[in-house]
Design a protein around this motif. Structure first.
Motif, mmCIF file in Angstrom:
data_model
loop_
_atom_site.group_PDB
_atom_site.id
_atom_site.type_symbol
_atom_site.label_atom_id
_atom_site.label_comp_id
_atom_site.label_asym_id
_atom_site.label_seq_id
_atom_site.Cartn_x
_atom_site.Cartn_y
_atom_site.Cartn_z
ATOM 1 N N ARG A 231 2.473 -55.357 10.407
ATOM 2 C CA ARG A 231 1.764 -54.835 10.964
ATOM 3 C C ARG A 231 1.894 -53.172 11.558
ATOM 4 N NH1 ARG A 231 -2.667 -56.591 15.957
ATOM 5 N NH2 ARG A 231 -3.109 -58.132 14.250
ATOM 6 N N LEU A 232 2.948 -53.340 12.185
ATOM 7 C CA LEU A 232 3.739 -52.072 12.674
ATOM 8 C C LEU A 232 4.132 -51.074 11.450
ATOM 9 C CD1 LEU A 232 5.641 -53.682 15.658
ATOM 10 C CD2 LEU A 232 3.684 -52.002 15.756
ATOM 11 N N ALA A 233 4.858 -51.802 10.333
ATOM 12 C CA ALA A 233 5.222 -51.209 9.055
ATOM 13 C C ALA A 233 4.104 -50.438 8.367
ATOM 14 C CB ALA A 233 6.196 -52.251 8.433
ATOM 15 N N GLU A 234 3.114 -51.361 8.659
ATOM 16 C CA GLU A 234 1.838 -50.521 7.853
ATOM 17 C C GLU A 234 1.337 -49.335 8.658
ATOM 18 O OE1 GLU A 234 -1.480 -49.993 5.105
ATOM 19 O OE2 GLU A 234 0.133 -51.153 5.007
ATOM 20 N N ALA A 235 1.483 -49.572 10.023
ATOM 21 C CA ALA A 235 1.129 -48.358 10.961
ATOM 22 C C ALA A 235 2.164 -47.276 10.630
ATOM 23 C CB ALA A 235 0.777 -48.810 12.379
ATOM 24 N N LEU A 236 3.331 -47.351 10.322
ATOM 25 C CA LEU A 236 4.338 -46.481 10.305
ATOM 26 C C LEU A 236 4.490 -46.113 8.846
ATOM 27 C CD1 LEU A 236 6.979 -47.904 12.327
ATOM 28 C CD2 LEU A 236 6.101 -46.065 12.637
ATOM 29 N N ASP A 237 3.550 -46.537 7.880
ATOM 30 C CA ASP A 237 3.455 -45.978 6.422
ATOM 31 C C ASP A 237 4.702 -46.159 5.760
ATOM 32 O OD1 ASP A 237 2.163 -45.121 3.975
ATOM 33 O OD2 ASP A 237 2.508 -43.020 4.728
ATOM 34 N N LEU A 238 5.556 -47.372 5.916
ATOM 35 C CA LEU A 238 6.634 -47.422 5.448
ATOM 36 C C LEU A 238 6.487 -48.066 4.032
ATOM 37 C CD1 LEU A 238 8.715 -49.200 8.337
ATOM 38 C CD2 LEU A 238 8.538 -46.849 7.694
ATOM 39 N N PRO A 239 7.243 -47.526 3.040
ATOM 40 C CA PRO A 239 7.480 -48.127 1.592
ATOM 41 C C PRO A 239 7.868 -49.633 1.661
ATOM 42 C CG PRO A 239 8.443 -46.057 1.764
ATOM 43 C CD PRO A 239 8.432 -46.446 3.114
ATOM 44 N N LEU A 240 7.684 -50.537 0.623
ATOM 45 C CA LEU A 240 8.158 -51.731 0.616
ATOM 46 C C LEU A 240 9.512 -52.220 0.931
ATOM 47 C CD1 LEU A 240 5.701 -52.879 -2.444
ATOM 48 C CD2 LEU A 240 5.173 -52.792 -0.047
ATOM 49 N N ARG A 241 10.393 -51.248 0.465
ATOM 50 C CA ARG A 241 11.643 -51.617 0.678
ATOM 51 C C ARG A 241 12.100 -51.551 2.212
ATOM 52 N NH1 ARG A 241 15.748 -51.356 -2.695
ATOM 53 N NH2 ARG A 241 14.544 -50.196 -4.316
ATOM 54 N N GLU A 242 11.460 -50.572 2.932
ATOM 55 C CA GLU A 242 11.921 -50.544 4.284
ATOM 56 C C GLU A 242 11.121 -51.582 5.082
ATOM 57 O OE1 GLU A 242 11.870 -47.748 2.231
ATOM 58 O OE2 GLU A 242 13.812 -47.594 2.592
ATOM 59 N N ARG A 243 9.981 -51.948 4.559
ATOM 60 C CA ARG A 243 9.178 -53.148 5.210
ATOM 61 C C ARG A 243 10.071 -54.464 5.071
ATOM 62 N NH1 ARG A 243 2.791 -52.118 4.234
ATOM 63 N NH2 ARG A 243 3.048 -49.906 4.284
ATOM 64 N N ASN A 244 10.824 -54.520 3.981
ATOM 65 C CA ASN A 244 11.711 -55.656 3.921
ATOM 66 C C ASN A 244 12.781 -55.581 4.830
ATOM 67 O OD1 ASN A 244 10.569 -57.099 1.744
ATOM 68 N ND2 ASN A 244 11.790 -56.461 0.244
ATOM 69 N N ALA A 245 13.369 -54.202 4.933
ATOM 70 C CA ALA A 245 14.281 -53.991 6.123
ATOM 71 C C ALA A 245 14.061 -54.468 7.390
ATOM 72 C CB ALA A 245 14.904 -52.717 5.904
ATOM 73 N N MET A 246 12.859 -53.962 7.763
ATOM 74 C CA MET A 246 12.206 -54.550 9.007
ATOM 75 C C MET A 246 12.286 -56.046 9.336
ATOM 76 S SD MET A 246 11.135 -51.591 10.767
ATOM 77 C CE MET A 246 9.646 -51.491 11.626
ATOM 78 N N LEU A 247 11.667 -56.552 8.016
ATOM 79 C CA LEU A 247 11.535 -58.061 8.421
ATOM 80 C C LEU A 247 12.866 -58.773 8.651
ATOM 81 C CD1 LEU A 247 8.923 -58.614 5.692
ATOM 82 C CD2 LEU A 247 8.516 -59.310 7.970
ATOM 83 N N VAL A 248 13.770 -58.253 8.017
ATOM 84 C CA VAL A 248 14.957 -58.853 8.036
ATOM 85 C C VAL A 248 15.809 -58.538 9.428
ATOM 86 C CG1 VAL A 248 17.574 -58.618 7.050
ATOM 87 C CG2 VAL A 248 15.493 -58.806 5.415
ATOM 88 N N ALA A 249 15.512 -57.333 9.907
ATOM 89 C CA ALA A 249 16.121 -56.914 11.000
ATOM 90 C C ALA A 249 15.508 -57.688 12.332
ATOM 91 C CB ALA A 249 15.833 -55.479 11.437
ATOM 92 N N ALA A 250 14.190 -58.318 12.035
ATOM 93 C CA ALA A 250 13.572 -58.854 13.077
ATOM 94 C C ALA A 250 13.802 -60.587 12.704
ATOM 95 C CB ALA A 250 12.085 -58.700 13.095
ATOM 96 N N GLY A 251 14.774 -60.771 11.712
ATOM 97 C CA GLY A 251 15.059 -62.409 11.514
ATOM 98 C C GLY A 251 14.176 -62.932 10.726
ATOM 99 N N PHE A 252 13.617 -62.115 9.896
ATOM 100 C CA PHE A 252 12.574 -63.154 8.671
ATOM 101 C C PHE A 252 12.947 -62.664 7.469
ATOM 102 C CE2 PHE A 252 9.624 -61.817 12.644
ATOM 103 C CZ PHE A 252 9.582 -63.368 13.042
ATOM 104 N N ALA A 253 12.521 -63.510 6.556
ATOM 105 C CA ALA A 253 12.932 -63.332 5.032
ATOM 106 C C ALA A 253 12.289 -62.158 4.393
ATOM 107 C CB ALA A 253 12.573 -64.518 4.244
ATOM 108 N N PRO A 254 12.509 -61.368 3.586
ATOM 109 C CA PRO A 254 11.958 -60.381 2.932
ATOM 110 C C PRO A 254 10.725 -60.898 2.290
ATOM 111 C CG PRO A 254 14.179 -59.992 2.348
ATOM 112 C CD PRO A 254 13.936 -61.567 3.244
ATOM 113 N N GLN A 255 9.459 -60.047 2.167
ATOM 114 C CA GLN A 255 8.199 -60.590 1.605
ATOM 115 C C GLN A 255 7.743 -59.834 0.409
ATOM 116 O OE1 GLN A 255 4.865 -61.262 4.049
ATOM 117 N NE2 GLN A 255 6.090 -62.111 5.782
ATOM 118 N N PHE A 256 8.623 -58.869 -0.058
ATOM 119 C CA PHE A 256 8.514 -58.003 -1.383
ATOM 120 C C PHE A 256 9.592 -58.072 -2.202
ATOM 121 C CE2 PHE A 256 6.122 -56.179 2.443
ATOM 122 C CZ PHE A 256 4.749 -56.155 2.018
ATOM 123 N N GLY A 257 9.295 -58.177 -3.365
ATOM 124 C CA GLY A 257 10.422 -58.187 -4.447
ATOM 125 C C GLY A 257 11.258 -56.956 -4.362
ATOM 126 N N ASP A 258 12.533 -57.120 -4.681
ATOM 127 C CA ASP A 258 13.422 -55.763 -4.717
ATOM 128 C C ASP A 258 14.174 -55.853 -5.961
ATOM 129 O OD1 ASP A 258 14.774 -53.596 -4.358
ATOM 130 O OD2 ASP A 258 15.884 -54.454 -2.477
#
Length: 245
Positions: free
Chosen positions: A48-75
């Motif tokens: 939700r925060l990544a969407e509000a920040l208008d982050l591309p999918l690659r950066e959303r994956n990085a945010m998830l990993v930094a928070a301790g979660f698995a990426p949710q988008f293909g790369d």
């Protein structure tokens, strides 16, 4: 760590904690607690925060990993089985645009595919695909740069696109690396203050001199809609159209 990454992106987007909270539809207190590590976000909150920040999918994956979660988008890699449908679509677009030049570029302007007219324009064959960068060809002294009659126009336009790419993906992204390399080339510093000329422009006029004649073009950019893969989101098809003007 996630809290630092969130704060950096919020700052880069020019948003206060209140701005981000309103955009993400959460409380300012919650954003503050996450940034100060007094609260750990869920994967849903990270997205939700990544969407509000208008982050591309690659950066959303990085945010998830930094928070301790698995990426949710293909790369995926361009040559991977997962990208077969995208490659096939790109090939059809390149062929349909013949006899005029067309290129497939990734986020950092690496040339992934090209039709014969585009390869002829840059003076290369298919062995260079994936190994040569369009920004390097335009900015670094050499055959392509020397052939661009209106080089300053083309360079200003690409600088504008690179700035937008860095804004989207961050200064440490591959786009940031390419832009820093371009800024080191002769004549670029004089263009570095030009920030508004191409804002909102759709078409780039290009005059190209080769084999004793000058051809004139304008370019259009096509991207793939609603991708669920970071690579697919970043792919663009650059098509050159004859410009009789």
């Amino acid at each position: 760590m996630f809290s630092m990454m969130l704060r950096e992106w919020r700052t880069q987007r020019g948003m206060s904690q209140l701005d981000l909270a309103l955009s993400a539809e959460v409380s300012t207190r919650h954003v503050s607690f996450i940034e100060s590590e007094r609260s750990k976000p869920s994967a849903e909150m990270v997205l939700r925060l990544a969407e509000a920040l208008d982050l591309p999918l690659r950066e959303r994956n990085a945010m998830l990993v930094a928070a301790g979660f698995a990426p949710q988008f293909g790369d995926s890699r361009w040559d991977s089985p997962e990208m077969e449908e995208v490659r096939r679509a790109a090939t059809l677009l390149l062929a349909a645009h013949a006899p005029y030049p067309a290129l497939v570029l990734d986020m950092a302007f690496n040339i992934l595919d090209a039709n014969p007219a585009a390869l002829e324009m840059i003076g290369a064959d298919r062995t260079v695909l994936g190994k040569v960068n369009l920004v390097d060809l335009v900015f670094m002294p050499g055959q392509v740069r020397d052939s661009i009659v209106n080089w300053s126009d083309v360079a200003e336009y690409l600088l504008h696109r690179m700035r937008e790419g860095v804004r989207r993906h961050g200064p440490q992204s591959a786009m940031g690396t390419v832009m820093r390399r371009a800024m080191m080339q002769p004549g670029t510093a004089a263009l570095s203050m030009v920030r508004s000329h191409w804002r909102g422009s759709v078409l780039l006029p290009l005059a190209f001199h080769a084999n004793g004649q000058t051809t004139r073009w304008f370019t259009t950019v096509t991207s793939f809609g609603a991708p669920q893969d970071a690579m697919a989101e970043e792919i663009t098809i650059e098509q050159f159209h004859p410009n009789p003007g």
